[in-house]
Design a protein around this motif. Structure first.
Motif, short mmCIF file in Angstrom:
data_model
loop_
_atom_site.label_atom_id
_atom_site.label_comp_id
_atom_site.label_asym_id
_atom_site.label_seq_id
_atom_site.Cartn_x
_atom_site.Cartn_y
_atom_site.Cartn_z
N LYS A 1 0.10 -5.10 -0.54
CA LYS A 1 1.15 -4.14 -0.88
C LYS A 1 2.36 -4.88 -1.43
N THR B 1 -1.21 2.41 -6.41
CA THR B 1 -1.24 2.60 -4.95
C THR B 1 -0.79 1.38 -4.18
N GLU C 1 5.09 0.10 -4.21
CA GLU C 1 5.99 1.16 -3.72
C GLU C 1 7.44 0.75 -3.93
#
Length: 337
Positions: free
Chosen positions: A33, A47, A50
């Protein structure tokens, strides 16, 4: 390096820079991430990426400088971040440095342009920059000139990391009508100097040429640009457009012009080359890593007289510069795709 990395990024990245710098990183199987700390919200269609928007109070300049690093520390602990990356020095590099010291998470420092070098040359900011660069595990630089500078300054953990262009998307469209003879893409500020380009273009119009110019961007010089356009009565020849969707305008243009005082390797240049525009660029920053004069573009010396001269040469000889335009795209495919 461990797998399943969770990364926090301190940066003011434009949407295009996220596409060229963050999305390729997210494609690594080692990355789980990536969180991007930003003043303003932005949607990223990925995905693994962020964007974290700062609270409103931290968007105010004094609070932004003082407390963003603390907010970053909270996010690092909340998101269980393993690695910190920052782009450019103030305030993002400084905030990332403070957050790294507090959390003891490793820091990668990435340089986009020459700002860090310029601050390093000033005696009153050199100490803090040396501290940040010494603390960083890796220093990423845009090209060979910047790498050489930092190695001569005693930093030997540099690595060249070029931006990349999706050449399937950024490609020439010869069937599209060329609405603009010249196009500028970038901020309207004193470093990028779009006013200089406009002044040169005004002289071309005064000399009787029926040319057109598109200024794509925004910034503090917009009012001055509008005033200059009105004063020279060239409203019918110049468009000022604010958009992040640059591809349609590149495809409608022939010649890409910049007159920056400092740069790294600007993505807009690489995009223009991928779309087979003739490019007119000053040899600042690491641009010489990309442009070979009169082979895949024109290098000018950043003086108004030379910019005007090169713009006129490109305008009058555009149809005969096909090999140069093909070479420009080939450079991007081979080295920056």
């Amino acid at each position: 390096m461990q797998s399943n990395l969770r990364i926090l990024v301190f940066a003011l990245l434009k949407p295009s820079q996220i596409d060229y710098k963050i999305i390729p990183l997210s494609n690594s199987p080692q990355v789980n991430k990536i969180y991007i700390l930003r003043k303003n919200p932005i949607f990223v269609n990925n995905t693994k990426v962020e964007c974290i928007t700062l609270p409103r109070i931290l968007r105010l300049r004094p609070f932004y400088w003082i407390f963003t690093s603390i907010y970053g520390v909270w996010q690092i602990k909340k998101k269980k971040v393993d690695l910190i990356i920052c782009y450019n020095i103030f305030p993002h590099g400084f905030n990332a440095f403070v957050a790294s010291l507090i959390t003891r998470k490793p820091l990668i420092f990435a340089e986009i342009n020459e700002d860090t070098i310029n601050y390093y040359k000033k005696f009153y900011t050199r100490f803090i920059i040396r501290s940040i660069l010494n603390h960083a595990k890796i220093i990423l630089v845009p090209g060979s000139r910047t790498k050489e500078y930092w190695e001569n300054a005693g930093f030997h953990k540099t690595c060249i990391l070029h931006s990349t262009i999706n050449t399937d998307i950024y490609s020439p469209a010869n069937e599209i009508c060329k609405k603009y003879d010249f196009i500028y893409i970038g901020e309207f500020d004193k470093n990028k100097r779009p006013d200089v380009i406009l002044d040169c273009f005004s002289e071309i119009i005064k000399d009787g040429y029926n040319a057109t110019l598109c200024l794509l961007g925004f910034g503090m010089l917009k009012k001055k640009l509008i005033e200059n356009i009105a004063r020279n009565r060239i409203q019918d020849s110049v468009n000022i457009i604010k958009t992040n969707a640059v591809l349609p305008y590149l495809r409608q243009s022939k010649i890409f012009v910049m007159s920056s005082l400092s740069e790294g390797i600007p993505c807009s240049l690489l995009e223009a080359m991928a779309c087979e525009l003739v490019v007119l660029i000053p040899p600042v920053g690491d641009i010489a890593d990309v442009i070979k004069n009169r082979e895949n573009g024109f290098l000018h010396n950043n003086a108004i007289e030379d910019i005007y001269k090169q713009m006129l040469i490109a305008y009058n000889n555009f149809t005969t510069l096909e090999d140069m335009r093909i070479n420009a795209r080939r450079t991007i495919i081979n080295e920056h795709s």
